[in-house]
Scaffold this motif. Sequence first.
Motif, PDB file in Angstrom:
ATOM      1  N   PRO A 260      52.519  48.555  43.188  1.00  0.00           N
ATOM      2  CA  PRO A 260      52.793  49.163  44.549  1.00  0.00           C
ATOM      3  C   PRO A 260      50.935  50.113  44.491  1.00  0.00           C
ATOM      4  CG  PRO A 260      54.595  50.089  43.028  1.00  0.00           C
ATOM      5  CD  PRO A 260      53.858  48.874  42.608  1.00  0.00           C
ATOM      6  N   VAL A 261      49.935  49.953  44.569  1.00  0.00           N
ATOM      7  CA  VAL A 261      49.161  50.049  44.817  1.00  0.00           C
ATOM      8  C   VAL A 261      48.886  50.082  46.361  1.00  0.00           C
ATOM      9  CG1 VAL A 261      46.779  51.516  43.790  1.00  0.00           C
ATOM     10  CG2 VAL A 261      48.545  51.392  42.498  1.00  0.00           C
ATOM     11  N   LYS A 262      47.623  51.103  47.373  1.00  0.00           N
ATOM     12  CA  LYS A 262      47.094  50.544  48.309  1.00  0.00           C
ATOM     13  C   LYS A 262      46.014  50.653  48.487  1.00  0.00           C
ATOM     14  CE  LYS A 262      52.077  49.499  50.799  1.00  0.00           C
ATOM     15  NZ  LYS A 262      52.581  50.030  51.764  1.00  0.00           N
ATOM     16  N   CYS A 263      45.217  51.275  47.515  1.00  0.00           N
ATOM     17  CA  CYS A 263      44.053  51.649  48.278  1.00  0.00           C
ATOM     18  C   CYS A 263      43.130  50.798  47.362  1.00  0.00           C
ATOM     19  CB  CYS A 263      43.950  53.444  47.623  1.00  0.00           C
ATOM     20  SG  CYS A 263      44.117  53.436  45.172  1.00  0.00           S
ATOM     21  N   PRO A 264      41.554  51.466  47.990  1.00  0.00           N
ATOM     22  CA  PRO A 264      40.611  50.943  47.436  1.00  0.00           C
ATOM     23  C   PRO A 264      40.656  50.470  45.723  1.00  0.00           C
ATOM     24  CG  PRO A 264      39.560  52.002  50.057  1.00  0.00           C
ATOM     25  CD  PRO A 264      41.346  52.241  48.801  1.00  0.00           C
ATOM     26  N   ILE A 265      40.648  49.549  45.320  1.00  0.00           N
ATOM     27  CA  ILE A 265      40.404  49.166  43.779  1.00  0.00           C
ATOM     28  C   ILE A 265      38.978  48.553  43.708  1.00  0.00           C
ATOM     29  CG2 ILE A 265      41.541  48.637  41.926  1.00  0.00           C
ATOM     30  CD1 ILE A 265      44.301  48.644  43.186  1.00  0.00           C
ATOM     31  N   ARG A 266      38.356  49.182  42.603  1.00  0.00           N
ATOM     32  CA  ARG A 266      37.280  48.497  41.679  1.00  0.00           C
ATOM     33  C   ARG A 266      37.218  48.920  40.015  1.00  0.00           C
ATOM     34  NH1 ARG A 266      37.475  48.010  46.097  1.00  0.00           N
ATOM     35  NH2 ARG A 266      36.077  48.101  47.939  1.00  0.00           N
ATOM     36  N   LEU A 267      37.405  47.402  39.615  1.00  0.00           N
ATOM     37  CA  LEU A 267      37.431  47.127  38.157  1.00  0.00           C
ATOM     38  C   LEU A 267      36.248  46.406  37.428  1.00  0.00           C
ATOM     39  CD1 LEU A 267      41.022  45.526  38.922  1.00  0.00           C
ATOM     40  CD2 LEU A 267      40.697  48.238  37.840  1.00  0.00           C
ATOM     41  N   LEU A 268      35.638  47.554  36.717  1.00  0.00           N
ATOM     42  CA  LEU A 268      34.376  47.156  35.530  1.00  0.00           C
ATOM     43  C   LEU A 268      34.544  46.416  34.367  1.00  0.00           C
ATOM     44  CD1 LEU A 268      32.474  50.073  37.207  1.00  0.00           C
ATOM     45  CD2 LEU A 268      32.668  48.205  38.330  1.00  0.00           C
ATOM     46  N   HIS A 269      34.653  45.013  33.919  1.00  0.00           N
ATOM     47  CA  HIS A 269      34.757  45.227  32.763  1.00  0.00           C
ATOM     48  C   HIS A 269      33.878  44.341  31.969  1.00  0.00           C
ATOM     49  CE1 HIS A 269      38.364  44.328  30.457  1.00  0.00           C
ATOM     50  NE2 HIS A 269      38.379  44.294  29.846  1.00  0.00           N
ATOM     51  N   GLY A 270      33.541  44.215  30.627  1.00  0.00           N
ATOM     52  CA  GLY A 270      32.589  43.896  30.255  1.00  0.00           C
ATOM     53  C   GLY A 270      33.208  42.446  29.235  1.00  0.00           C
ATOM     54  N   MET A 271      32.774  41.514  29.294  1.00  0.00           N
ATOM     55  CA  MET A 271      32.973  39.976  29.165  1.00  0.00           C
ATOM     56  C   MET A 271      32.211  39.780  27.168  1.00  0.00           C
ATOM     57  SD  MET A 271      31.642  37.633  31.795  1.00  0.00           S
ATOM     58  CE  MET A 271      32.825  35.954  31.849  1.00  0.00           C
ATOM     59  N   LYS A 272      31.854  40.736  26.951  1.00  0.00           N
ATOM     60  CA  LYS A 272      32.193  40.706  25.343  1.00  0.00           C
ATOM     61  C   LYS A 272      33.228  41.472  24.693  1.00  0.00           C
ATOM     62  CE  LYS A 272      27.602  38.467  24.864  1.00  0.00           C
ATOM     63  NZ  LYS A 272      25.995  38.984  23.884  1.00  0.00           N
ATOM     64  N   ASP A 274      36.109  43.701  22.932  1.00  0.00           N
ATOM     65  CA  ASP A 274      36.656  42.806  22.188  1.00  0.00           C
ATOM     66  C   ASP A 274      38.001  43.319  21.269  1.00  0.00           C
ATOM     67  OD1 ASP A 274      35.532  44.559  21.003  1.00  0.00           O
ATOM     68  OD2 ASP A 274      35.095  43.826  19.318  1.00  0.00           O
ATOM     69  N   ILE A 275      38.729  44.296  22.332  1.00  0.00           N
ATOM     70  CA  ILE A 275      39.417  45.329  22.538  1.00  0.00           C
ATOM     71  C   ILE A 275      40.453  45.116  23.650  1.00  0.00           C
ATOM     72  CG2 ILE A 275      40.436  46.985  22.598  1.00  0.00           C
ATOM     73  CD1 ILE A 275      38.842  46.640  20.314  1.00  0.00           C
ATOM     74  N   VAL A 276      40.065  45.249  24.869  1.00  0.00           N
ATOM     75  CA  VAL A 276      40.961  44.947  26.351  1.00  0.00           C
ATOM     76  C   VAL A 276      40.015  43.213  26.538  1.00  0.00           C
ATOM     77  CG1 VAL A 276      41.883  45.055  28.132  1.00  0.00           C
ATOM     78  CG2 VAL A 276      41.438  47.116  26.222  1.00  0.00           C
ATOM     79  N   PRO A 277      40.594  42.257  26.863  1.00  0.00           N
ATOM     80  CA  PRO A 277      39.700  40.908  27.325  1.00  0.00           C
ATOM     81  C   PRO A 277      39.661  41.117  29.104  1.00  0.00           C
ATOM     82  CG  PRO A 277      41.888  40.114  25.553  1.00  0.00           C
ATOM     83  CD  PRO A 277      41.893  42.051  25.575  1.00  0.00           C
ATOM     84  N   TRP A 278      37.882  40.936  29.393  1.00  0.00           N
ATOM     85  CA  TRP A 278      38.678  40.788  31.086  1.00  0.00           C
ATOM     86  C   TRP A 278      39.349  40.320  31.586  1.00  0.00           C
ATOM     87  CZ3 TRP A 278      37.445  36.359  32.913  1.00  0.00           C
ATOM     88  CH2 TRP A 278      37.207  35.230  32.777  1.00  0.00           C
ATOM     89  N   HIS A 279      40.176  39.804  31.084  1.00  0.00           N
ATOM     90  CA  HIS A 279      40.785  38.819  32.243  1.00  0.00           C
ATOM     91  C   HIS A 279      42.147  39.745  33.078  1.00  0.00           C
ATOM     92  CE1 HIS A 279      39.075  35.691  29.214  1.00  0.00           C
ATOM     93  NE2 HIS A 279      39.052  34.997  29.955  1.00  0.00           N
ATOM     94  N   THR A 280      41.657  40.900  31.532  1.00  0.00           N
ATOM     95  CA  THR A 280      43.218  42.033  31.693  1.00  0.00           C
ATOM     96  C   THR A 280      42.810  41.953  33.530  1.00  0.00           C
ATOM     97  OG1 THR A 280      43.569  42.144  29.327  1.00  0.00           O
ATOM     98  CG2 THR A 280      44.351  43.608  31.653  1.00  0.00           C
ATOM     99  N   SER A 281      41.383  42.556  33.499  1.00  0.00           N
ATOM    100  CA  SER A 281      41.401  43.158  34.571  1.00  0.00           C
ATOM    101  C   SER A 281      41.371  42.058  36.231  1.00  0.00           C
ATOM    102  CB  SER A 281      40.072  43.811  34.650  1.00  0.00           C
ATOM    103  OG  SER A 281      39.332  44.779  34.184  1.00  0.00           O
ATOM    104  N   VAL A 282      41.294  40.908  36.102  1.00  0.00           N
ATOM    105  CA  VAL A 282      42.009  39.906  36.458  1.00  0.00           C
ATOM    106  C   VAL A 282      43.026  39.897  37.236  1.00  0.00           C
ATOM    107  CG1 VAL A 282      41.347  37.075  37.175  1.00  0.00           C
ATOM    108  CG2 VAL A 282      39.364  38.673  36.544  1.00  0.00           C
ATOM    109  N   GLN A 283      43.669  39.779  36.130  1.00  0.00           N
ATOM    110  CA  GLN A 283      45.424  40.080  36.101  1.00  0.00           C
ATOM    111  C   GLN A 283      45.838  41.053  36.742  1.00  0.00           C
ATOM    112  OE1 GLN A 283      46.612  39.893  31.679  1.00  0.00           O
ATOM    113  NE2 GLN A 283      48.167  38.512  32.019  1.00  0.00           N
ATOM    114  N   VAL A 284      44.953  42.421  36.749  1.00  0.00           N
ATOM    115  CA  VAL A 284      45.718  43.660  37.441  1.00  0.00           C
ATOM    116  C   VAL A 284      45.329  43.321  39.003  1.00  0.00           C
ATOM    117  CG1 VAL A 284      44.851  45.904  38.247  1.00  0.00           C
ATOM    118  CG2 VAL A 284      45.192  45.297  36.179  1.00  0.00           C
ATOM    119  N   ALA A 285      44.440  42.770  39.692  1.00  0.00           N
ATOM    120  CA  ALA A 285      43.873  42.332  40.141  1.00  0.00           C
ATOM    121  C   ALA A 285      44.469  41.233  41.720  1.00  0.00           C
ATOM    122  CB  ALA A 285      42.284  42.005  40.285  1.00  0.00           C
TER     123      ALA A 285
END
Length: 330
Positions: A260-272, A274-285
């Motif tokens: 439940p967050v309604k404000c503007p969100i920008r998620l930056l992620h490196g595709m390399k 190896d700790i947190v997969p970039w797919h996590t940011s897509v899941q969050v979005a």
Amino acid sequence: MRTFVSGRSAHLSRRAQGAGAAGKMAGVGLAAVAAWVPCRRWSWAAVTFGFHHGLSTLLARKTERTPQWLRACRHKTSISFLSRPDLPNLAYKRLKGKSPGIIFIPGYISNMNGTKALAIEEFCKSLGHAYIRFDYSGVGNSDGNLEECTVGKWRKDVLSIIDDLAEGPQILVGSSLGGWLMFHAAIARPQKVVALVGVATAMDGLVTQFNQLPIETKKEIEMKGVWPMPSKYSEEGVYRIQYSVIKEAEHHCLLHSPIPVKCPIRLLHGMKDDIVPWHTSVQVADRVVSTDVDVILRKNSDHRMKEKADIQLLVYTIDDLIDKLSTIVH
């Protein structure tokens, strides 16, 4: 979900119809294409071939808005301490200035003197915006015992900074664990948190990594009470995490339901990463209810995203949000 793709980065943008983000990526991957080219006056410029104009605008800032933070990321700011009854005192550094203010929330066991934190400080100083960076309980110059710290306690640290130090609307910039915590802060303080910028956002990360371990390994960790989690960022090669910390973190997971967050969100992620997969940011979005969400992927960046081009993108992203919020206010 919309895509902005190049040889060096991909940009994923979700608006009102953005359900099922991860599943739709293949179908819309060619909807917009961009080529990144070096530019003599700017560090990067974007040439787009599609309908996404926001990122090209973001990366082509006016010369006078481009600070010199890359050449000098350190200037003297005295350390202060936030006293809290029955809670550890928090070390912090603050620049006073105009709104919206910026708060940097660091990653796991990271302090307030990292490359990103200092670069953002120089940027805010150049524009006259308020800025706060701080150390979690048990980390850096703050009081507290690291072995007793939990995600919940660090969440309280972030809220203390927002409640007791920050004045007016705030843009939260969270790195890794800080990206997870900034969402909790936005949920708890919706009137004060007006935008979020995540860098390798580790939403539910600790719990997710633990759950991916073999059953035998998890049982052994439960029995011993400690998880020696391998990490190339630790001098010992591992972070020794109490099993109780993992169990406590389960109470703060967010990906299991709409966020439940309604404000503007920008998620930056490196595709390399190896700790947190970039797919996590897509899941969050995909899970967040906000309709103003952009995911920006850098093809050759790792988890820390601390190279020159990474820092430039981060600062330009913040600058773009400041412009956006100013337009909304006025």
